[in-house]
Write a protein that holds these residues in place. Structure first.
Motif, PDB file in Angstrom:
ATOM      1  N   SER A  87      -6.755  -4.488  -3.727  1.00  0.00           N
ATOM      2  CA  SER A  87      -5.734  -3.918  -2.839  1.00  0.00           C
ATOM      3  C   SER A  87      -4.872  -5.057  -2.303  1.00  0.00           C
ATOM      4  N   ILE A  88      -3.570  -4.943  -2.487  1.00  0.00           N
ATOM      5  CA  ILE A  88      -2.618  -5.975  -2.056  1.00  0.00           C
ATOM      6  C   ILE A  88      -1.703  -5.390  -0.983  1.00  0.00           C
ATOM      7  N   THR A  95       1.725  -1.237   4.015  1.00  0.00           N
ATOM      8  CA  THR A  95       0.496  -0.587   3.559  1.00  0.00           C
ATOM      9  C   THR A  95      -0.151  -1.418   2.450  1.00  0.00           C
ATOM     10  N   PHE A  96      -1.410  -1.090   2.190  1.00  0.00           N
ATOM     11  CA  PHE A  96      -2.120  -1.727   1.091  1.00  0.00           C
ATOM     12  C   PHE A  96      -1.951  -0.880  -0.172  1.00  0.00           C
ATOM     13  N   GLU A  97      -1.627  -1.542  -1.250  1.00  0.00           N
ATOM     14  CA  GLU A  97      -1.435  -0.860  -2.530  1.00  0.00           C
ATOM     15  C   GLU A  97      -2.484  -1.347  -3.522  1.00  0.00           C
ATOM     16  N   VAL A 138     -11.535   4.194  -0.951  1.00  0.00           N
ATOM     17  CA  VAL A 138     -10.729   5.137  -1.726  1.00  0.00           C
ATOM     18  C   VAL A 138     -11.247   5.170  -3.156  1.00  0.00           C
ATOM     19  N   THR A 139     -11.438   6.376  -3.703  1.00  0.00           N
ATOM     20  CA  THR A 139     -11.957   6.542  -5.051  1.00  0.00           C
ATOM     21  C   THR A 139     -10.812   6.710  -6.039  1.00  0.00           C
ATOM     22  N   HIS A 140     -10.876   5.953  -7.125  1.00  0.00           N
ATOM     23  CA  HIS A 140      -9.862   6.016  -8.174  1.00  0.00           C
ATOM     24  C   HIS A 140     -10.560   6.417  -9.483  1.00  0.00           C
ATOM     25  N   GLN A 141     -10.119   7.521 -10.064  1.00  0.00           N
ATOM     26  CA  GLN A 141     -10.738   8.030 -11.276  1.00  0.00           C
ATOM     27  C   GLN A 141     -10.236   7.279 -12.511  1.00  0.00           C
ATOM     28  N   VAL A 142     -11.140   7.070 -13.468  1.00  0.00           N
ATOM     29  CA  VAL A 142     -10.788   6.478 -14.756  1.00  0.00           C
ATOM     30  C   VAL A 142     -10.521   7.615 -15.739  1.00  0.00           C
TER      31      VAL A 142
END
Length: 326
Positions: A87-88, A95-97, A138-142
């Motif tokens: 996260s940057i 905000t963090f992206e 935060v969950t990120h789906q593959v």
């Protein structure tokens, strides 16, 4: 799965194997194991000495699927965020992206995975099991299909870290390529003018089609006697005197899943005991933790699995069992 669908599955499977065999000569068995892992929605660990084509096999499989693929060279200084993403902070938006790492691809080649630290290796645990990455809550789906093909060198131990048992259990299968025979070696030498990375495999399937074919493989018929046979095999690994930690329930499920795909690749819509026998060693051996005294005496997990297959009585053939069920 119907008999006609099984025949179509076999034709597609054979086409994929022939394509990769143009790159990895004389290794049809391990290529078939690799595609069995792909269509069983699992991950593959390739362990072998240098120069046997581990990376070439992984790259060729990725090329045969018209999807995204990334290669990660594991090194001691690799960080978990280098794989999953980081996260940057965006100063303009305040905000963090989240910037996705190389693990967000259909086929991920983890080259020399045992050269990274255990902390970095563990970064793959969640995504290999659940197909998602959690960063900053935060969950990120593959996006499916998702497969990790990892390679490791068993002889160079300086600067390497042994894969933890929890990580090994996430790999559906473990295979070894081995040296080519004389005829295959001659063919390789005849094509010495071509560099390995210049040879490309024509894509056969789209990423969406891989998901559909994998779903079809799950519909292969499994007789209750086959389930009982697998359960007895797994139980035997836990009670073996040479084994300190036997195969897990995940291992038993993996054996059934791969047996379904293997049966379909043979043009059958039902599983036989021979399918289970053919896959028991690559699916279960790497999940066993041997007793130190057994290891000192030269006992290997493959040898334990071989003995268990001899001592465990299989059910009748799949044809007879299926006829009784119907």
């Amino acid at each position: 799965m119907t008999g006609e669908e099984a025949a179509q599955f076999q034709a597609l499977f054979d086409r994929l194997v022939r394509g990769v065999e143009e790159v990895v000569l004389g290794k049809q068995h391990v290529i078939r194991l690799a595609f069995t892992a792909l269509f069983s929605e699992g991950h593959l660990l390739l362990e072998d000495v240098p120069g046997t084509g581990k990376t070439s096999l992984a790259r060729a499989i990725a090329q045969s699927v018209r999807g995204t693929s990334n290669r990660v060279q594991f090194t001691p200084d690799l960080l978990p965020g280098d794989i999953t993403g980081v996260s940057i902070y965006d100063q303009r938006g305040g905000t963090f992206e989240f910037h996705r790492g190389p693990v967000f691809a259909n086929i991920v080649l983890a080259d020399e995975i045992n050269r990274a630290s255990p902390k970095t290796q563990s970064a793959l645990l969640e995504v290999m099991e659940e197909g998602q990455v959690t960063a900053d809550g935060v969950t990120h789906q593959v996006t499916g299909p998702f497969m990790v093909i990892a390679t490791q060198n068993p002889i160079e131990q300086a600067g390497t870290y042994r894969l933890p048992e929890a990580q090994l259990d996430r790999f559906l299968m473990k295979a070894s390529i081995g040296y080519p025979d004389h005829a295959a070696t001659v063919r390789i030498l005849e094509g010495a003018a071509r560099r390995a990375h210049d040879v490309r495999v024509a894509p056969v399937l789209s990423a969406e089609s891989v998901v559909e074919v994998a779903a079809l493989a799950r519909t292969v018929f499994v007789d209750p006697t086959i389930n009982d046979y697998v359960a007895r095999l797994v139980d035997a690994t836990r009670t073996s005197p040479e084994v300190r930690l036997g195969a897990s329930v995940r291992g038993a499920l993996a054996l059934i899943r791969t047996a379904k795909t293997y049966a379909a690749s043979q043009g059958r819509h039902y599983v036989t005991p021979d399918d289970v026998k053919a896959l028991a060693e690559p699916v279960l051996a790497h999940r066993l933790l041997l007793d130190p005294e057994a290891e000192f005496d030269g006992v290997s997990p493959s040898r334990v699995i071989g003995r268990i297959l001899v001592e465990t009585v299989p059910p009748r053939s799949g044809e007879d069992s299926r006829a009784d069920a119907l």
